[in-house]
Design a protein around this motif. Sequence first.
Motif, PDB file in Angstrom:
ATOM      1  N   GLU A 211       0.513  -0.931  -0.075  1.00 22.28           N
ATOM      2  CA  GLU A 211       0.026   0.260   0.454  1.00 22.28           C
ATOM      3  C   GLU A 211       0.962   1.036  -0.104  1.00 22.28           C
ATOM      4  N   TYR A 239     -18.317  -5.760  -1.678  1.00 23.33           N
ATOM      5  CA  TYR A 239     -16.882  -5.113  -1.776  1.00 23.33           C
ATOM      6  C   TYR A 239     -16.702  -4.824  -0.133  1.00 23.33           C
ATOM      7  N   LEU A 240     -18.066  -4.153   0.265  1.00 27.79           N
ATOM      8  CA  LEU A 240     -17.663  -3.609   1.589  1.00 27.79           C
ATOM      9  C   LEU A 240     -17.066  -4.902   2.645  1.00 27.79           C
ATOM     10  N   ASP A 242     -15.118  -7.544   1.835  1.00 30.71           N
ATOM     11  CA  ASP A 242     -13.557  -7.963   1.357  1.00 30.71           C
ATOM     12  C   ASP A 242     -12.645  -6.546   1.848  1.00 30.71           C
ATOM     13  N   CYS A 243     -13.035  -5.022   1.732  1.00 32.59           N
ATOM     14  CA  CYS A 243     -12.735  -3.835   2.946  1.00 32.59           C
ATOM     15  C   CYS A 243     -12.243  -4.420   4.200  1.00 32.59           C
ATOM     16  N   HIS A 244     -13.705  -5.200   4.412  1.00 29.69           N
ATOM     17  CA  HIS A 244     -13.368  -5.819   5.934  1.00 29.69           C
ATOM     18  C   HIS A 244     -12.482  -6.665   6.917  1.00 29.69           C
ATOM     19  N   ASN A 247      -9.084  -5.411   6.479  1.00 32.08           N
ATOM     20  CA  ASN A 247      -8.521  -4.356   7.659  1.00 32.08           C
ATOM     21  C   ASN A 247      -8.496  -5.382   9.217  1.00 32.08           C
ATOM     22  N   SER A 277     -11.207   2.102  -2.435  1.00 29.32           N
ATOM     23  CA  SER A 277     -10.140   0.733  -1.033  1.00 29.32           C
ATOM     24  C   SER A 277      -9.263   2.085  -0.703  1.00 29.32           C
ATOM     25  N   GLN A 278      -8.297   2.255  -1.332  1.00 30.60           N
ATOM     26  CA  GLN A 278      -7.434   3.111  -0.725  1.00 30.60           C
ATOM     27  C   GLN A 278      -7.737   4.557   0.427  1.00 30.60           C
ATOM     28  N   ILE A 280     -11.048   3.910   1.961  1.00 29.86           N
ATOM     29  CA  ILE A 280     -11.282   2.849   3.004  1.00 29.86           C
ATOM     30  C   ILE A 280     -10.760   2.726   3.613  1.00 29.86           C
ATOM     31  N   ASN A 281      -9.318   2.120   3.130  1.00 26.26           N
ATOM     32  CA  ASN A 281      -8.181   1.247   3.676  1.00 26.26           C
ATOM     33  C   ASN A 281      -7.432   2.178   5.051  1.00 26.26           C
TER      34      ASN A 281
END
Length: 311
Positions: A211, A239-240, A242-244, A247, A277-278, A280-281
């Motif tokens: 990242e 999508y969310l 995957d983000c969850h 992290n 994603s960048q 949100i992450n």
Amino acid sequence: MDMAIESPRESGLFLKTILDNITSAIFILDDELRVQSVNNAFQNLFEKPAELFLDEPCGNAIGCEFAVIEGKRCGSTSQCNRCELRNSVLRTLTEKIPVSGARLTRNFLIDGAMALKHLQYSTRYIEYQGKNMVLIIIDDVTETETQKLRLEELNQTKNRFLGIAAHDLRNPLGVLKGFLDLFEHGVLGELNPQQTEVIGRLKSTSNTMVELVDNLLDLSAIEAGRVELRPRRIDLAAYLRDCHGGNELLARAKSIELLLEMEAGLPDVCIDPSRISQVINNLIANAIKFSHPGGRVRLGARRADDRADEN
């Protein structure tokens, strides 16, 4: 103390004293664009005595490169119709419209050699003894502009270096992540729980490094004006999730609970998944970083009319 100026001659000498002590270069053109007066700063800027300017056409007086190279009078060269200074002066003279803070970048013949000058000028209409004239005030900003151009060149060099460095770092990081995947999935042998945990932490660290490299690439692209968005329609709920998932390990390592709260029936959205994603992450990473152990961080979304609001 009162100061009496008793004659036109004294008045003229007093005015000349004032003009000669002004740091900006000042000159006056008549309605034929011939130089009628200059101050000391003007003489210093173009490195000629006043008598060599007087009654000369503007471009010839100041050593405009087009008049010098073509050997013609100012107003008859191939570039005169496009000359910013000439057009500004004519507008002020004929329409009495002043020009302020205009820029002129050009080569001038100064002390026998061509020199590139960056000038900032303003024009004002004046009438003297029934004659129409134009007052031009010039400031030499060559040093400032040269430094600005140099900084832009250095910035471009920095961006190229960041881009090269980031690309070079990405390859070994990709190899490292590949081997970690092999270990995690038992391809290179079974792992005990402690080894599995260590591999998980290594993967998390390698993901963070990737990242950082991506951020370097993005930074160099943004500053170079080359950022491209690639929007496409995606399933927001998936999508969310995957983000969850990406992290959750980071949160768990700090004893923080990362919650995913979504309403049912979230619509599909059209976004650039990588760029969002960048965002949100980064938000989640900051929330985890500044939360105390045992705390909670929530990632959620709800439907709002025909769109989705994240929280």
